[in-house]
Design a protein around this motif. Structure first.
Motif, short mmCIF file in Angstrom:
data_model
loop_
_atom_site.label_atom_id
_atom_site.label_comp_id
_atom_site.label_asym_id
_atom_site.label_seq_id
_atom_site.Cartn_x
_atom_site.Cartn_y
_atom_site.Cartn_z
N PHE A 39 0.77 -1.24 0.00
CA PHE A 39 0.00 0.00 0.00
C PHE A 39 0.81 1.30 0.00
O PHE A 39 0.23 2.37 -0.04
CB PHE A 39 -0.96 0.02 1.20
CG PHE A 39 -1.92 -1.14 1.19
CD1 PHE A 39 -2.83 -1.27 0.15
CD2 PHE A 39 -1.91 -2.09 2.19
CE1 PHE A 39 -3.71 -2.34 0.11
CE2 PHE A 39 -2.79 -3.16 2.17
CZ PHE A 39 -3.70 -3.28 1.12
N THR A 40 2.12 1.23 0.07
CA THR A 40 2.87 2.49 0.08
C THR A 40 3.62 2.68 -1.23
O THR A 40 3.84 1.73 -1.97
CB THR A 40 3.89 2.55 1.23
OG1 THR A 40 4.91 1.60 0.95
CG2 THR A 40 3.24 2.22 2.56
N ARG A 41 3.99 3.94 -1.49
CA ARG A 41 4.73 4.23 -2.72
C ARG A 41 6.11 3.60 -2.68
O ARG A 41 6.61 3.11 -3.69
CB ARG A 41 4.82 5.74 -2.91
CG ARG A 41 3.48 6.37 -3.18
CD ARG A 41 3.38 7.75 -2.57
NE ARG A 41 4.40 8.63 -3.10
CZ ARG A 41 4.17 9.49 -4.09
NH1 ARG A 41 2.99 9.58 -4.61
NH2 ARG A 41 5.12 10.25 -4.53
N THR A 42 6.75 3.64 -1.51
CA THR A 42 8.05 2.99 -1.38
C THR A 42 7.92 1.49 -1.63
O THR A 42 8.77 0.88 -2.28
CB THR A 42 8.65 3.23 0.01
OG1 THR A 42 8.59 4.62 0.30
CG2 THR A 42 10.08 2.76 0.08
N GLY A 43 6.83 0.91 -1.10
CA GLY A 43 6.60 -0.51 -1.30
C GLY A 43 6.41 -0.84 -2.77
O GLY A 43 6.95 -1.82 -3.28
N LEU A 44 5.65 0.01 -3.46
CA LEU A 44 5.43 -0.18 -4.89
C LEU A 44 6.76 -0.07 -5.64
O LEU A 44 7.06 -0.90 -6.51
CB LEU A 44 4.45 0.88 -5.41
CG LEU A 44 4.12 0.83 -6.90
CD1 LEU A 44 3.36 -0.43 -7.23
CD2 LEU A 44 3.31 2.05 -7.31
N SER A 45 7.56 0.93 -5.25
CA SER A 45 8.87 1.08 -5.89
C SER A 45 9.73 -0.15 -5.66
O SER A 45 10.42 -0.62 -6.56
CB SER A 45 9.59 2.31 -5.32
OG SER A 45 8.78 3.44 -5.44
N PHE A 46 9.66 -0.68 -4.45
CA PHE A 46 10.43 -1.89 -4.12
C PHE A 46 10.04 -3.04 -5.04
O PHE A 46 10.89 -3.71 -5.61
CB PHE A 46 10.19 -2.28 -2.65
CG PHE A 46 10.63 -3.68 -2.32
CD1 PHE A 46 11.96 -3.96 -2.02
CD2 PHE A 46 9.71 -4.72 -2.31
CE1 PHE A 46 12.36 -5.25 -1.73
CE2 PHE A 46 10.10 -6.01 -2.01
CZ PHE A 46 11.43 -6.28 -1.72
#
Lengths: 298, 249
Positions: A165-172
């Motif tokens: 759910f986070t942008r950093t998570g998506l980037s990861f």
């Protein structure tokens, strides 16, 4: 099999499953870094030790529990950023073997640093969780194991939510899929790697506290790497779900093997049974139960 | 002539210190234009486009000579992230979607790369879905399981999410059926006329590219050999035969 023997088997299996959750917790630290950097981070065990030792030393110096937890988390974050800056960035685009050797060296640097800062004696770590067993339907379960498994499960849930759910998570997840494309899209690999090493540091902290409370905080704590390896082989190096399932399988199977196969070979199976399982899996499914199949194209 | 948005000034590139891929290529892209970069396989089109976004170091390539100017500023050494912030957005050869992410998640990564926030992301998604309605239906599908055409649309959409001023596309027709290729080039032309988006597109499919481009440059063996109005180049059969792998090949 009579009823009591059955209950006993269930009890052994449950105990194994609970310790399996803790294996999974250590293995997840590896998976996080493997997915972003494509490297098996040999230093993960040292990070577990570093976290546990920092925490326990702070507590011994009179820092309250919550404060020590936050300070250690800050230290692990600093460590994550330092590793990204001093090790990963200069070695960008090098072969996985080069990176692996770098983490091998890193393991000794972190262990040495921990020793230098906090000394070499064994520390007792009391998290205030009772070790008394309690009974559920005729089965005895260790309170500590249950709580530890609960904490580990919560950690996994938090990580999963973070990546979902986070942008950093998506980037990861983007970087894990295709590093080059992620760079072309404008994602900043340095930041993502630093964030992932920090997450791996947080996982190491939780693992370090739980294992440290169980085994005592000492230098052999870094050897839980050896418990995580068969879990990684079984589950696949790049799957968090794989690490969880494999942790459970390994935990339960090694305890059951110890109890039921142990007597035939004179005991001591628990130490190596996980490796035997991993070896069989390697022969049948080299990428593990949940790992991505790597296809080389020419 | 309108002002120059991107300029390659005598750019040379080497891979791993040994293999020379470009020998002094010069090329100008004017604001509001569609420029086609033509040439055979291995001529250096991809290398030139990667140089524009400074993606070569990741493949052990290096710009060994010349400069790349974007809006008159030297951007030869800027990071890929900085290029996107300035509005120079690449769409890679072979789509390169994040295969395990959904189409919509792929699109969002484009906006995240530019550092955009929630409201801007929602606007961008709406714009992309209006341009490619098929993506709206497939938004929750895992990208790796969609068709080649849908993947190319999503790759272009992912680029658009970063709000480009200059769009650098590498071989958008690759492996696609002619109808899908036409659909994609029509969309690019529409973006160009309706929003003024400047486009630099490398293509092996020269006939389609020349039909949609204003100007074209041919590169051969790492050198720019020919440059001119797309309609002039398209009219000359000898050029087709010798440079573009046309009928004679």
């Amino acid at each position: 099999m009579d009823w009591y023997a059955f209950l006993f088997a269930v009890e052994v299996a449950v105990g194994g499953l609970l310790s399996g959750v803790m294996y999974a917790l250590v293995a997840i630290g590896f998976v996080l870094i493997y997915k972003t950097s494509g490297v098996l981070n040999f230093a993960q065990g040292s990070m577990v030790l570093f976290a546990a030792l920092t925490f326990v030393s702070l507590v011994e110096h009179g820092v309250p529990f919550a404060g020590a937890l936050l300070l250690t988390l800050a230290a692990m974050t600093a460590l994550g950023f330092a590793i990204e800056r001093t090790v990963l960035r200069p070695l960008a685009n090098r072969s996985p073997m080069t990176l692996f050797m770098a983490t091998l060296g890193l393991a000794y640097v972190i262990e040495g640093a921990a020793q230098l800062i906090w000394g070499t004696q064994v520390h007792r770590l009391d998290l205030g969780i009772s070790n008394a067993p309690f009974e559920v339907g005729g089965i005895f379960i260790s309170t500590f194991d249950l709580v530890a498994a609960g904490i580990a499960a919560a950690m996994v849930a938090i990580l999963t939510a973070f990546f979902r759910f986070t942008r950093t998570g998506l980037s990861f997840r983007a970087v894990a899929d295709d590093t080059f494309a992620a760079m072309a899209v404008g994602l900043r690999l340095n930041r993502i790697q630093a964030a992932v090493w920090t997450a791996a540091g947080a996982v190491a902290l939780v693992a370090g506290l739980l294992w440290g409370a169980r085994l005592g905080v000492q230098f052999s704590l870094s050897l839980i790497v050896l418990k995580a390896l068969p879990v990684l082989v079984l589950g696949g190096f790049d799957s968090i779900l794989g690490a969880i399932v494999a942790g459970l399988i390994i935990g339960a199977s090694e305890k059951l093997a110890e109890v039921y196969l142990g007597p035939f070979v004179g005991g001591g199976i628990e130490g190596w049974f996980a490796y035997a399982v991993a070896l069989v899996v390697l022969l049948v499914r080299p990428s593990g139960l949940f790992g991505k199949k790597l296809v080389e194209r020419f | 002539m309108s002002d120059v948005l991107l300029e390659f000034d005598n750019v040379s590139v080497r891979y791993a210190g040994a293999i020379a891929a470009l020998h002094g290529v010069s090329l100008k892209v004017h604001k509001g234009e569609i420029v086609a970069l033509l040439g055979a396989n291995g001529a250096g089109k991809t290398t030139l486009l990667k140089a524009a976004s400074n993606l070569l170091p990741a493949e052990r390539g290096q710009i060994t000579g010349g400069h790349i100017l974007f809006r008159g500023r030297d951007v030869t050494g800027s990071s890929p992230h900085d290029h996107i912030r300035k509005g120079l957005v690449p769409v890679l050869e072979g789509r390169r979607l994040f295969r395990s992410l959904t189409i919509e998640e792929n699109l969002i990564t484009g906006a995240v790369g530019r550092g955009l926030r929630r409201a801007a992301i929602a606007d961008g998604l709406e714009q992309v879905y209006t341009l490619f309605p098929r993506l709206r239906d497939r938004r929750l599908s895992v990208a790796g399981l969609t068709s080649g055409g849908e993947q190319q649309m999503a790759a272009i959409g992912r680029g658009l999410m970063a709000r480009p001023d200059l769009f650098v596309l590498d071989e958008p027709s690759m492996g696609l059926a002619p109808l899908v290729v036409a659909e994609i080039f029509d969309a690019l032309t529409r973006l160009n006329t309706e929003t003024g988006l400047t486009i630099l597109v490398a293509e092996q499919n020269s006939s389609v590219a020349l039909r949609h481009a204003h100007h074209a440059t041919v590169i051969e063996n790492g050198r720019s050999t020919l440059s001119g109005r797309a309609s002039d180049l398209a009219a000359r059969d000898d050029i087709k035969a010798s440079y573009l792998g046309g009928h004679a090949a």
